[in-house]
Design an enzyme around this catalytic site. Sequence first.
Site, PDB file in Angstrom:
ATOM      1  N   LYS A  56      50.303  19.350 -46.810  1.00 30.57           N
ATOM      2  CA  LYS A  56      50.316  17.887 -46.944  1.00 30.57           C
ATOM      3  C   LYS A  56      49.801  17.598 -48.354  1.00 30.57           C
ATOM      4  O   LYS A  56      48.606  17.579 -48.611  1.00 30.57           O
ATOM      5  CB  LYS A  56      49.397  17.253 -45.892  1.00 30.57           C
ATOM      6  CG  LYS A  56      49.857  15.889 -45.389  1.00 30.57           C
ATOM      7  CD  LYS A  56      50.000  14.828 -46.477  1.00 30.57           C
ATOM      8  CE  LYS A  56      48.688  14.157 -46.767  1.00 30.57           C
ATOM      9  NZ  LYS A  56      48.794  13.229 -47.938  1.00 30.57           N
ATOM     10  N   SER A  85      37.821  14.315 -50.671  1.00 31.52           N
ATOM     11  CA  SER A  85      36.544  13.587 -50.719  1.00 31.52           C
ATOM     12  C   SER A  85      35.684  13.874 -49.484  1.00 31.52           C
ATOM     13  O   SER A  85      36.191  14.289 -48.429  1.00 31.52           O
ATOM     14  CB  SER A  85      36.827  12.095 -50.807  1.00 31.52           C
ATOM     15  OG  SER A  85      37.509  11.676 -49.650  1.00 31.52           O
ATOM     16  N   GLU A 110      36.536  21.632 -48.633  1.00 31.43           N
ATOM     17  CA  GLU A 110      36.061  21.722 -50.013  1.00 31.43           C
ATOM     18  C   GLU A 110      35.979  20.301 -50.530  1.00 31.43           C
ATOM     19  O   GLU A 110      37.011  19.646 -50.719  1.00 31.43           O
ATOM     20  CB  GLU A 110      37.022  22.554 -50.833  1.00 31.43           C
ATOM     21  CG  GLU A 110      37.158  23.935 -50.239  1.00 31.43           C
ATOM     22  CD  GLU A 110      37.735  24.951 -51.187  1.00 31.43           C
ATOM     23  OE1 GLU A 110      38.465  24.539 -52.100  1.00 31.43           O
ATOM     24  OE2 GLU A 110      37.452  26.138 -51.001  1.00 31.43           O
ATOM     25  N   CYS A 144      36.521  18.431 -59.263  1.00 29.60           N
ATOM     26  CA  CYS A 144      35.363  18.519 -58.365  1.00 29.60           C
ATOM     27  C   CYS A 144      34.225  19.242 -59.046  1.00 29.60           C
ATOM     28  O   CYS A 144      33.064  18.997 -58.754  1.00 29.60           O
ATOM     29  CB  CYS A 144      35.748  19.224 -57.073  1.00 29.60           C
ATOM     30  SG  CYS A 144      36.354  20.885 -57.334  1.00 29.60           S
TER      31      CYS A 144
END
Length: 488
Positions: free
Chosen positions: A182, A234, A255, A289
């Site tokens: 996705k 997130s 993650e 990140c």
Amino acid sequence: MPTTASPHSPCAFGLLTAGGWQAGQGGSFETRNPAHPGQVVGRYAAAGADQVAQAVQAARPAQRAWAKCPPLERGAVVARWLDALGARRDEVARAIVLEQGKPLAEARAEFDKGLAEARMMIGLAARGHGEVMPAARPGFRNLVLRRPRGVIVAVCPWNFPVMTPLRKLAPALMYGNAVLIKPSEFTPAAACVVADSAWSFFPPGLVQVLNGDGAVGAALVGHEGVDGVTFTGSIATGRRIATAAAQTLAEVSLELGGKNAAIVNDADDLDAALDAISGAAFAVCGQRCTAISRIVVRRELHDAVAAGLVKRARALRLGDGLQPDTTAGPLIHAAHRDKVQGMVARARQAGAEVLTGGGFAQPASAPEGWFHEPTVLARVTTGMEVARDEIFGPVITLQSYADFDEALAIVNGVEHGLTAALFSDRQTLVQRFLDECETGMLHVNHGTVPDNHMPFGGIKHSGVGVYSSVGPSAIGFYTTEHAAYLKS
Ligand code: NAD
């Protein structure tokens, strides 16, 4: 048939299913070039609820067939697929620039790193999967075996449109799983090309792509036929995914976000340290990140570090990522740019000093783009939102400390625990950093760029479950463990 991106003709993709590319029944959506928001660069058909269910069902027989393929043979097939993908480097890099906005050099580097990590997984997965254990009873032999986990859902963010899908696909396939990807609804093109390149190499249904927004992700994650969910994104979405997976009891690997700090205590070569910090802070315009966003600096070095970072922030050349002189792109969309701007404005109101930047930018090559100036904030205190929450933009904050206890308290005083850097040549401080800094990844005297073959992940709210990316820990997520007792 899918078509890929050019500035003049938007790319177009539906769903990649066991039957090949097909139209989605969940409505359509577009992507826009964040440097030129008037430009539609992608048109997509989203998966309908029935299509999600059919995709999960089709993945199971494909996975069973693939699991029978011996691991070394799997490696040979994956290697051929990666060679075919390698030939599409320019197409993928260009699609990333058009949808995500990063400079072409960064998009190419992302592609190269993703491919290198994926190739490394071939060798890693070909090594021993199990263990021989001593038996407690005479005449027994004890083995610990591993099997493919099964059907894996891979939910991806927008900041690394090709590397994240590859990081999930390569270990999943090498360990014998089927994967339902996705992609982010903001940057699906790269993942579509990756899956398109894989199509002819694997059993139909083994690699599928289901485009759409969070609703498609939620439908996949909540499906009973899914054995594992690997998610990068997130913290807020991670919580929703963990809640959904608690109902199906699928394995999860999350993650999540970071609030990464660099402690600057002492440096023989301060310029080299600041180059490493600004590189880690401003790459992908801070939308990584692992971006360094907090500089925690020994009080005596504060002014020199502040001046050096301001100089480097001002040297960045914002613009259209396809222009050769651009070194920093736009933010992903207007809402994100406004969020970054809002955090800077509230920091200013709370007493922070804007040393450079602080507002929207209108570079000549892309004046309507969603740009934010590279920004350095001083006089930041631990209670401020900018010191606590992920900004995910080109903004760094400066906080000074008197002693190393205070430095560690600042670094550890957030909910995140992804990565951190220490700049120091003092052994005692380095040892304390390795033992006491509450992050999954620890860097001494360089930025926060990870190697391809190391575990990648975070602790606290930055990660849940096995570190799922490529590297030695991936086996823990992509396989199940079995204890076997053989009596002669
Ligand atoms: P996001 O959480 O908004 O979206 C990520 C993906 O989740 C998208 O594909 C989205 O459609 C999907 N999604 C949304 N709601 C869902 C739901 N209820 N169920 C299933 N899927 C759902 O994140 P983003 O804005 O795309 O990415 C930025 C975030 O990702 C940042 O916080 C960043 O730190 C994090 N990130 C973490 C890592 C890491 O390795 N730790 C790497 C890259 C990005």
